[in-house]
Design an enzyme around this catalytic site. Sequence first.
Site, short mmCIF file in Angstrom:
data_model
loop_
_atom_site.label_atom_id
_atom_site.label_comp_id
_atom_site.label_asym_id
_atom_site.label_seq_id
_atom_site.Cartn_x
_atom_site.Cartn_y
_atom_site.Cartn_z
CD GLU A 17 -3.22 0.28 0.19
OE1 GLU A 17 -2.76 1.33 -0.31
OE2 GLU A 17 -4.39 -0.09 0.04
NE ARG A 100 -5.06 -1.89 8.83
CZ ARG A 100 -5.11 -1.49 7.56
NH1 ARG A 100 -4.68 -0.28 7.24
NH2 ARG A 100 -5.59 -2.29 6.63
CG ASN A 102 -6.45 1.75 4.70
OD1 ASN A 102 -5.64 0.83 4.77
ND2 ASN A 102 -7.32 1.87 3.71
CG ASN A 148 -8.60 2.52 0.42
OD1 ASN A 148 -7.40 2.73 0.49
ND2 ASN A 148 -9.14 1.34 0.68
CG ASP A 197 -7.32 -0.65 -2.10
OD1 ASP A 197 -6.86 0.24 -1.35
OD2 ASP A 197 -7.24 -1.86 -1.82
#
Length: 291
Positions: A17, A100, A102, A148, A197
């Site tokens: 990522e 968390r 991202n 995202n 994403d």
Amino acid sequence: MTMTPEPVAFPSTSLGEGPAWDAARQCLWFVDIKQSKLFRFDPASPALDEWDAPGEIGWALPANDGRLLCGLQGGLHWFDPATGEFAAWLAIESDLPGNRLNDACTDRSGAVWFGSMDNACAAETGSFYRLAGGQIEQAGPSKIAITNGPAIAPDGGTIYFTDTLAGKIWAATIGADGLPGALRPFVAFGGDMGHPDGSITDAAGNVWVGCYAGWAARCFNAAGEEIAKVDFPTANITKLAFGGPDLATLYATSAHQEMSAEERAAQPLAGALFAFRPEVGGHPLTTVRAR
């Protein structure tokens, strides 16, 4: 290099990522969230360096003082490439230990936009935030399981937010105060498109989106119309970033998390870092304003 993606590095990331081009160092930073790894890819070498992060790390963005600002499960950390050390800075959502950080981007002022998410990818506990001048405020949609993006248009006037599980991308106009206005629908994923994403905008204001479980990256114009699709040899394409001296190369991270042994055998390039050359290049990434 053409519009056909080619593997340029193969750290075999479980959940690759957060690619971000570092113009000062002419390298690409990216992460493996689940293995808590930070990577630096030098396309001229091509060398691949790595560091262990003190927790699951979602992104690392170059700052104007030579450090990187990183989003970890516990909050924001600074990383010093000269020493390889991480230093905790600001806790985020300490009341939500299952969350968390991202994905993230910077705007033209050097402010940082980032999202939080449920680490189990189920509860709608994620929100979007903006960090400017050392102050953090919620800015954008909330009650999302997997946030995202965000991604910002090259003129700085529009921001795009993604709800991955819902398959929706929203757009909002950024006002004079630097904050987003009302959300409007931009793109809805369906059929065999996979899940939207990470995203990034190109120099023309088009939006490139990684398609998790969709075997592709897709490009949409500012009206939300699909204008390009690039097929990949693996299913989970997570995030894209323009890089290279001319910002004409588009890098893409990928993932092999939760694949079966049979799927891994059928997709030997899952977890690779890919690159291809789209028709339109990118625009410079503004560094994080650290000082």
